[in-house]
Write a protein that holds these residues in place. Sequence first.
Motif, PDB file in Angstrom:
ATOM      1  N   ARG A 179      -9.610   2.445  -1.068  1.00 33.50           N
ATOM      2  CA  ARG A 179      -9.631   2.850  -2.483  1.00 33.50           C
ATOM      3  C   ARG A 179      -9.448   1.647  -3.394  1.00 33.50           C
ATOM      4  O   ARG A 179     -10.123   1.524  -4.431  1.00 33.50           O
ATOM      5  CB  ARG A 179      -8.529   3.883  -2.736  1.00 33.50           C
ATOM      6  CG  ARG A 179      -8.802   5.258  -2.169  1.00 33.50           C
ATOM      7  CD  ARG A 179      -7.980   6.317  -2.891  1.00 33.50           C
ATOM      8  NE  ARG A 179      -6.556   6.105  -2.698  1.00 33.50           N
ATOM      9  CZ  ARG A 179      -5.806   6.753  -1.818  1.00 33.50           C
ATOM     10  NH1 ARG A 179      -6.356   7.661  -1.032  1.00 33.50           N
ATOM     11  NH2 ARG A 179      -4.514   6.522  -1.712  1.00 33.50           N
TER      12      ARG A 179
ATOM     13  N   LEU B  44       0.820  -1.200   0.000  1.00 39.52           N
ATOM     14  CA  LEU B  44       0.000   0.000   0.000  1.00 39.52           C
ATOM     15  C   LEU B  44       0.862   1.261   0.000  1.00 39.52           C
ATOM     16  O   LEU B  44       1.968   1.278   0.555  1.00 39.52           O
ATOM     17  CB  LEU B  44      -0.923   0.009   1.215  1.00 39.52           C
ATOM     18  CG  LEU B  44      -2.025  -1.063   1.226  1.00 39.52           C
ATOM     19  CD1 LEU B  44      -2.773  -1.045   2.545  1.00 39.52           C
ATOM     20  CD2 LEU B  44      -2.980  -0.868   0.055  1.00 39.52           C
TER      21      LEU B  44
ATOM     22  N   PRO C 104      -5.753   3.936   1.487  1.00 40.84           N
ATOM     23  CA  PRO C 104      -5.480   3.322   0.173  1.00 40.84           C
ATOM     24  C   PRO C 104      -6.065   1.922   0.048  1.00 40.84           C
ATOM     25  O   PRO C 104      -6.389   1.501  -1.071  1.00 40.84           O
ATOM     26  CB  PRO C 104      -3.949   3.302   0.104  1.00 40.84           C
ATOM     27  CG  PRO C 104      -3.497   3.363   1.515  1.00 40.84           C
ATOM     28  CD  PRO C 104      -4.501   4.187   2.235  1.00 40.84           C
TER      29      PRO C 104
ATOM     30  N   ALA D  47      -3.424   3.498  -4.864  1.00 44.10           N
ATOM     31  CA  ALA D  47      -3.381   2.566  -3.736  1.00 44.10           C
ATOM     32  C   ALA D  47      -2.037   1.866  -3.651  1.00 44.10           C
ATOM     33  O   ALA D  47      -1.562   1.534  -2.559  1.00 44.10           O
ATOM     34  CB  ALA D  47      -4.502   1.532  -3.859  1.00 44.10           C
TER      35      ALA D  47
END
Length: 354
Positions: free
Chosen positions: A167, A117, A164, A293
């Motif tokens: 997302r 991430l 992230p 991300a």
Amino acid sequence: MPRIPTVELSRYLLTGHIASPGCLRARVLPGKNARAALNALPSRQLQPRQHARYLTTETNTTTTVTTPPPAAAPFRKQLKEQAKALKKSGHQKKKSSDNQTVPGWELTVGIEIHAQLNTAHKLFSPATVVTSLSNSTPPNTHVAPFDLALPGSQPLFQSATLIPAVRAALALNCAVQPVSRFDRKHYFHWDQPAGYQITQFYEPFARDGYITLYQRDGIAAEDGEEIQVGIKQVQMEQDTAKTTAQPGEVQWLDFNRVGVPLIEIITLPEIHHPATAAALVRKVQMVLGSVDACVSGLEEGGLRADVNVSVRRTGESGLGQRTEIKNLSSFKAVEDAIIAERDRQIKLLEDGGE
């Protein structure tokens, strides 16, 4: 048991010298002249540890040293030599487009994708994350006490790492769960100081997604214009330490990577052609990058793929015996590994194996 003189023992521990070629043992020495007599004894330096495993036979006149057996060639080098031999013999390798199916057999593939991430801190510690592109960062300089599992250290979830991850889950059409929990996955290896990995399995933070692949994404012609592959779940977990092999069976560990937040994307076993599997990994990398991300891909080590391969005869129900191939680091490696494992399993079954 007779006591070993302190002077002799200290010479052995501090300088590596022993008073005789034999084992340490007590000696009867005069009381006042013990130190002088000990210093007068012949001594020899211990051989370095890396040479101690080779047998050495000493006689009064000659010394015979047995040479170590030749090291076996790496498996990858063996495969390259085999490929060269086949090429010289006139054997032509099948094109990828002609090697997607085997008559009478059906391939089934599921993929697990681990993606690092895009966060500033680790999953359960305030230590900063070193990106895969920062190769100049000194090893073991971005480490918190919890990353090393030091006694008394406690995990502190860094809530920013969830952004992230969410997302990515939404980009993969997953349903973010209102409640998720972390689990311990116990295993013992030098790259995992705590003896377990903190991950999610039973209650991940996202479930039931899908990704749609089209011809332009590079799927196999047998899959038609498009194919939809289901995503079982997306879970958060810790990364492990980086291991670098050195000569002499030595492993160097860099704990900068311990605790770095990952997401693991687990697909359903709905892929039936090697080219489609490679296309899925390529599409996932593109999607994760587009939503910020995951900023590093397979080529930088920020994304790794594990493939689960099984075969069955055409018309049979259920899935065959599954084999997992881990840590594939390129799209070509994903496709080639699936083809090689498919052919191996088919040959094994045709020869009467299970």
